[in-house]
Design a protein around this motif. Structure first.
Motif, short mmCIF file in Angstrom:
data_model
loop_
_atom_site.label_atom_id
_atom_site.label_comp_id
_atom_site.label_asym_id
_atom_site.label_seq_id
_atom_site.Cartn_x
_atom_site.Cartn_y
_atom_site.Cartn_z
N ALA A 185 0.82 -1.21 0.00
CA ALA A 185 0.00 0.00 0.00
C ALA A 185 0.86 1.26 0.00
N LEU A 186 1.94 1.26 0.77
CA LEU A 186 2.83 2.43 0.83
C LEU A 186 3.45 2.70 -0.54
N ILE A 187 3.81 1.62 -1.24
CA ILE A 187 4.37 1.76 -2.59
C ILE A 187 3.31 2.26 -3.56
N GLU A 188 2.11 1.65 -3.50
CA GLU A 188 1.00 2.01 -4.40
C GLU A 188 0.69 3.50 -4.34
N PHE A 189 0.67 4.06 -3.12
CA PHE A 189 0.31 5.47 -2.96
C PHE A 189 1.52 6.40 -2.80
N GLY A 190 2.73 5.83 -2.86
CA GLY A 190 3.94 6.65 -2.76
C GLY A 190 4.06 7.36 -1.42
N LEU A 191 3.82 6.64 -0.35
CA LEU A 191 3.80 7.22 0.99
C LEU A 191 5.09 6.95 1.75
N GLU A 192 5.38 7.83 2.73
CA GLU A 192 6.55 7.64 3.58
C GLU A 192 6.18 6.78 4.78
N GLU A 193 7.02 5.81 5.07
CA GLU A 193 6.74 4.84 6.14
C GLU A 193 6.74 5.48 7.52
N ASN A 194 7.54 6.53 7.71
CA ASN A 194 7.71 7.11 9.05
C ASN A 194 6.71 8.23 9.36
N LYS A 195 5.75 8.46 8.47
CA LYS A 195 4.71 9.47 8.71
C LYS A 195 3.35 8.79 8.84
N LEU A 196 2.46 9.38 9.66
CA LEU A 196 1.10 8.85 9.77
C LEU A 196 0.29 9.23 8.54
N THR A 197 -0.58 8.32 8.14
CA THR A 197 -1.42 8.53 6.96
C THR A 197 -2.88 8.66 7.37
N LEU A 198 -3.51 9.74 6.89
CA LEU A 198 -4.94 9.95 7.10
C LEU A 198 -5.68 9.64 5.80
N LEU A 199 -6.68 8.77 5.90
CA LEU A 199 -7.54 8.44 4.77
C LEU A 199 -8.89 9.12 4.98
N VAL A 200 -9.33 9.90 3.99
CA VAL A 200 -10.61 10.61 4.07
C VAL A 200 -11.56 10.04 3.03
N LEU A 201 -12.73 9.58 3.49
CA LEU A 201 -13.70 8.94 2.61
C LEU A 201 -15.02 9.69 2.66
N GLY A 202 -15.48 10.13 1.49
CA GLY A 202 -16.75 10.86 1.44
C GLY A 202 -17.79 10.21 0.55
N GLY A 203 -17.56 8.93 0.18
CA GLY A 203 -18.52 8.26 -0.71
C GLY A 203 -18.19 8.52 -2.16
N SER A 204 -18.83 7.75 -3.07
CA SER A 204 -18.48 7.81 -4.49
C SER A 204 -18.78 9.17 -5.11
N LEU A 205 -19.84 9.84 -4.65
CA LEU A 205 -20.16 11.17 -5.19
C LEU A 205 -19.39 12.26 -4.45
N GLY A 206 -19.11 12.03 -3.18
CA GLY A 206 -18.39 13.00 -2.37
C GLY A 206 -19.29 13.58 -1.29
N ALA A 207 -18.66 14.23 -0.32
CA ALA A 207 -19.39 14.84 0.80
C ALA A 207 -18.91 16.28 0.93
N ARG A 208 -19.79 17.22 0.59
CA ARG A 208 -19.40 18.63 0.49
C ARG A 208 -18.79 19.16 1.79
N ARG A 209 -19.45 18.90 2.92
CA ARG A 209 -18.97 19.47 4.20
C ARG A 209 -17.66 18.83 4.63
N VAL A 210 -17.49 17.53 4.37
CA VAL A 210 -16.22 16.86 4.70
C VAL A 210 -15.10 17.45 3.85
N ASN A 211 -15.36 17.64 2.56
CA ASN A 211 -14.35 18.22 1.67
C ASN A 211 -13.96 19.63 2.11
N GLN A 212 -14.97 20.42 2.50
CA GLN A 212 -14.68 21.78 2.98
C GLN A 212 -13.79 21.75 4.22
N LEU A 213 -14.09 20.80 5.11
CA LEU A 213 -13.27 20.65 6.33
C LEU A 213 -11.82 20.34 5.97
N ILE A 214 -11.63 19.34 5.12
CA ILE A 214 -10.27 18.90 4.77
C ILE A 214 -9.50 20.03 4.10
#
Length: 371
Positions: A185-214
């Motif tokens: 997964a780290l390779i797939e998304f090009g992520l650094e192993e020593n940093k925490l990763t936040l995954l944000v999910l708003g559904g297939s269409l998206g979530a307006r208020r969640v996106n505004q927050l992020i």
């Protein structure tokens, strides 16, 4: 799995959202593997996404002219009685022609008329209720249904207790063992192993208020050295894709490798639709739920609260994001013990054999019907 030479005719209805459609398809796939050569027919609402998704999964579908009742007086509401009569009439025609051995409903507008007709004709029916707080359609159907498969405890408040079976919601099989996929997964998304990763999910269409927050918290996440996988939804891709230029931020309209996204994540922010909640229990990562307040019966808040009540997740309401989010997120970052406790508790709520268990109940109905 017991494979049978016996064949049957199965009619299924689930639609409106992926949360209703994909469980129905998962149940059909399991039935097909057990009863090879059986016939399947789906029934959906004419203008909804099931009319596209079900054929893509390899099944035939018939469409009904049906929609839900709006919360305010609209032309659609005035049309509802005519749509309902039309759908009941067409459901009778479909069932008389197809002659199913069992009818299965996973929610959505079309499942009401179809299962109502199936009940009236003495065809065994099974309802799969995904949420902790059922909608009006399933409450009405439950009176005549033979079996009600649920994902939460305590639904005897709404359904006849003797009909309820706790099975959970069908989930994707590739999510059951994600721990071993972290390096991939780290390779797939090009992520650094020593940093925490936040995954944000708003559904297939998206979530307006969640996106505004992020969007408003990108500097906040950068200051805490958080790398971000942000699934913004296809409605918002154009608006937020410019942030892909930022270090530690990647914006996706849709995630095709959900198993790897979950495997990469250390913390997850998510809506609280029934399917998402069931997946997150299996995935077993610390979750902050931001339920959508714009859904029938406020069922997302109730879904999230059922997990929070077991000390297995955190809930922040949309109305409290501005005042509470930073504090909640920082407390979670600072306490590894809290993160581990949330992981342990949410995993305890996972029901990984839901599809198999639901089809076992269908099998029992078939056997009773044959006697």
């Amino acid at each position: 799995m017991n494979k049978s030479k016996q064949t049957y005719k199965f009619i299924l209805s689930g639609g409106g959202t992926g949360g209703h459609i994909y469980p129905a398809i998962a149940i059909a796939n399991e039935l097909k593997s057990r009863y090879n050569g059986s016939e399947f027919l789906f029934v959906g609402a004419k203008d909804r996404m099931e009319m596209e998704k079900v054929p893509q999964a390899g099944y035939n579908i018939e469409g009904l002219w049906i929609s839900g009742i709006q919360r305010k007086l609209t032309l659609k509401n005035l049309m509802f009685p005519f749509k309902l009569m039309s759908s009941l009439f067409k459901s009778r025609r479909i069932i008389s022609k197809f002659k199913p051995d069992v009818a299965i409903g996973t929610g959505g507008f079309a499942s009401g008329p179809l299962l109502q007709v199936a009940n009236s004709k003495g065809i065994p029916t099974l309802i799969q209720e995904q949420n902790s707080y059922p909608g009006i359609t399933n409450k009405l159907l439950s009176k005549k249904a033979n079996r009600i498969c649920v994902a939460y405890e305590g639904l005897e408040r709404f359904f006849p207790k003797e009909k309820i079976v706790l099975t959970g919601n069908p989930i994707r099989k590739d999510l059951i063992e994600i721990k071993s996929k972290k390096a991939e997964a780290l390779i797939e998304f090009g992520l650094e192993e020593n940093k925490l990763t936040l995954l944000v999910l708003g559904g297939s269409l998206g979530a307006r208020r969640v996106n505004q927050l992020i969007e408003s918290k990108l500097d906040f996440f950068k200051n805490h050295e958080i790398q971000l996988i942000w699934q913004c939804g296809k409605l918002y891709q154009e608006q937020y894709s410019t942030y892909n230029a930022n270090d530690n931020v990647q914006v996706h309209a849709f995630l095709n490798t959900m198993d790897l996204a979950y495997a990469a994540a250390d913390i997850i922010i998510s809506r609280a639709g029934a399917s998402s909640v069931s997946e997150l229990c299996v995935v077993g990562k610390p979750v902050i739920f931001i339920p959508s307040p714009n859904v029938a019966e406020d069922h997302q808040t109730k879904n999230a609260q059922a997990i929070v009540d077991k000390a297995a997740a955190i809930l922040v309401k949309e109305s409290q994001l501005d005042s509470d989010f930073n504090k909640v997120f920082e407390q979670l970052l600072k306490s590894e013990d809290t993160r581990k406790s949330l992981e342990t508790n949410i995993k305890k709520m996972a029901l990984v054999n839901a599809t198999k268990d639901i089809v076992d109940e269908v099998e029992k109905l078939l056997k009773v019907n044959e006697q």
